[in-house]
Each structure stands twice: as structure tokens, then as C-alpha cells.
Design an enzyme around this catalytic site. Sequence first.
Site, short mmCIF file in Angstrom:
data_model
loop_
_atom_site.label_atom_id
_atom_site.label_comp_id
_atom_site.label_asym_id
_atom_site.label_seq_id
_atom_site.Cartn_x
_atom_site.Cartn_y
_atom_site.Cartn_z
CG ASP A 166 8.63 -5.61 1.22
OD1 ASP A 166 9.06 -6.74 1.47
OD2 ASP A 166 7.86 -4.99 2.00
CE LYS A 208 8.38 -10.80 0.71
NZ LYS A 208 8.50 -9.77 1.75
N PRO A 213 0.79 -1.24 0.00
CG PRO A 213 0.10 -0.86 2.22
CD PRO A 213 0.81 -1.86 1.34
N GLY A 214 2.15 1.18 0.03
CA GLY A 214 2.96 2.38 -0.11
C GLY A 214 3.87 2.72 1.04
#
Length: 338
Positions: A265, A295, A210-211
Site C-alpha cells: 500500500d 494509485k 505506520p503499520g
Amino acid sequence: MTRWIGTANRGFATYAMEELRRLLPSVKFVQLAAGEVFLMETTDSREEVLHIIAVQEPIFLRHIQPVDKEIPVTGSADDLQELSEIIRHSERLLVGKATAVHIRRVQNSQFPYSAADTKAVIDAVLAEMDSEPSLQQPEIIISIYAVEDRMLVGIAAPQDMLSDWPGGAVRFQREEGQISRAKFKLLEAERALALPLAGFTRALDIGASPGGWTSLLLERGLQVTAVDPADLHPSLSGHERLRYLKKNAADITFEPGSFDLFVCDMSWSPMQMCKLVLDLHPALVTGGSAIITVKLMHRKPLQTIRNVIARLEEGFQVIKAKQLFHNRDEITLYAIKK
């Protein structure tokens, strides 16, 4: 013979110990806190251990503390008195230095005093030797780890401990209106990598929604291109230095050399992430920096990391791989475009 307390992110101590066994063949371990903190003993000297770790820093070792003294816990004021005497006998290391005091304990420790009370006693002793108590940017750290029936005490410089936070647990204050906790990962990476983000000008943020990372890059003054098929937080809408592409990163290309910083990310599999990063490799200037989370989706994280680094080195020089405190089932990579 030297003894040390090692700390890893919860559930990853086994991998930290595996890395240390490869570096220090004589090392032996005892668990202190399940999956996170361990005591290690090696025939290597203090100087040898510090040199080996500095040259080839383990990915999963978050923090290391020498054990210089061991104090039996009686549960009385004698504990603080003996601790004070150890500090006085270490005056040569502490006089005139900005000194931090880090106190940790296992849950069932018989040491009865709070961290605040213990620190107050030690600060008073430090004042006697003209050593200035310091929480931020200390020159030296007194570390105390209270296990069930004893205290393990060590004194060292922050760089030798890998972190100037107790146990390497980096704490940032959540800001009002903060978009996500993911911002803490990039904040910690900026510190851990000694890579001031304000030193860059044009950043590409892949998987930006979301930023959280985008917001920090904008705060640092960068021009940011954020790419994600999902929405960014409304607070970022219309920012004059933000270009938002609501697309899948695999479907876009950029002019060569468009950016001097690349951040990623994304919750993709490690090898999918590698392909995407290498496909976008031309968009980064030669010598440009990349900060990427990997990950760890499989049972063999060390092998996964080796595979990822080998693949990324087709286009990058990987400078550091580290599991930061704010990483969970992942690590952070820092690389420079060849």
C-alpha cells in the site's frame, strides 16, 4: 427494459458509467448525486444485466440496485402506506428470509421520514410475513432510494447488489489505539475478495509505515516482515511475530518462497510499483497471494489500470481489480503468483 441505481466512489461515477457502456451498449444514464450515484436504463433484462456484471464486474461500480417500483412522494403518511403495500406484494420473495432494509436519499428529497422511522414501518410489515429483519448477512435486501419527488424501490440478493452495505458504503468501527485508517482498506479487501487473512502464515508488507496493514496481519496470527524506511507505530515494537526492516523495499531481497502473502500500500507511481512488485516476485511462493493498491495519478485511470495489469501479468495472474469504498484515488488488486 430494466432500470438500476449505480453507485461509485465520489468523483468516479464517470468511469463506472464508461465501463457499463462497454458492457451494456443500450444503457442510458441520469445523474442522481453528483459524481457518485446515477440511474441507468437498459433494454437488457434483469437476468442479463446481473449475468454480465457477474462475469465482468466493473472496477468502479461499487453497488447496484434494481428499480422494481417507483413511488411518487407526497410528503404524507401515504408514502409509508404505499411503501408497505409494495413490501406486502413482494411476500413471495421475502417470506422466511433474513431481510435487510437499506434507505438512502438525496439531500433535497421531499420524503419527510427518517431512515429509522421508515425501517420501523417496514420491519413491522416483514414481521407479518415471518421475515426476520437482519443487519448482518441478510439473504435479501430491500433498497429504497429517495430522490427529490419519488422513491425508487428494489429487492435483490446481496451478491446481486455487489455489497450488503447501503450503497456499498462499508463502515467499520474505529478501534481504540488503531494505528491508521488504512487498516480499513485491508479489512474491506479481506471481505470483498473472500480471502480470510488468517489462512496465510508468512506475510511481506511493503511500504508498511505506520503499520495499519501490519497490525491487522498480526491480529490474524501471521508472521509479518514489514519494510519501510519510516518508523512503525510504537505499539508494534517488540511484537514476537514481527520482523521490521527499516529500509527502502527496492534495496532488499529475500530467499525464494519466503512468503505466502504479499501486501503493498505504497504512494508510488503505478509503474514504479509494478517494477518493485515484480522485483520481489521470487520471494512469494508459487500460488501465493498479493493484495496491492494502485494509485491513480493520471487523468485516464482505466488505461492506467490496463497498463498495470499487463505489466504485473509478467509474474502474476490478476484475479480482481476493484475500487473499494475505503480506496480514495486508488484501486485494490488481488493477484496470485504464477
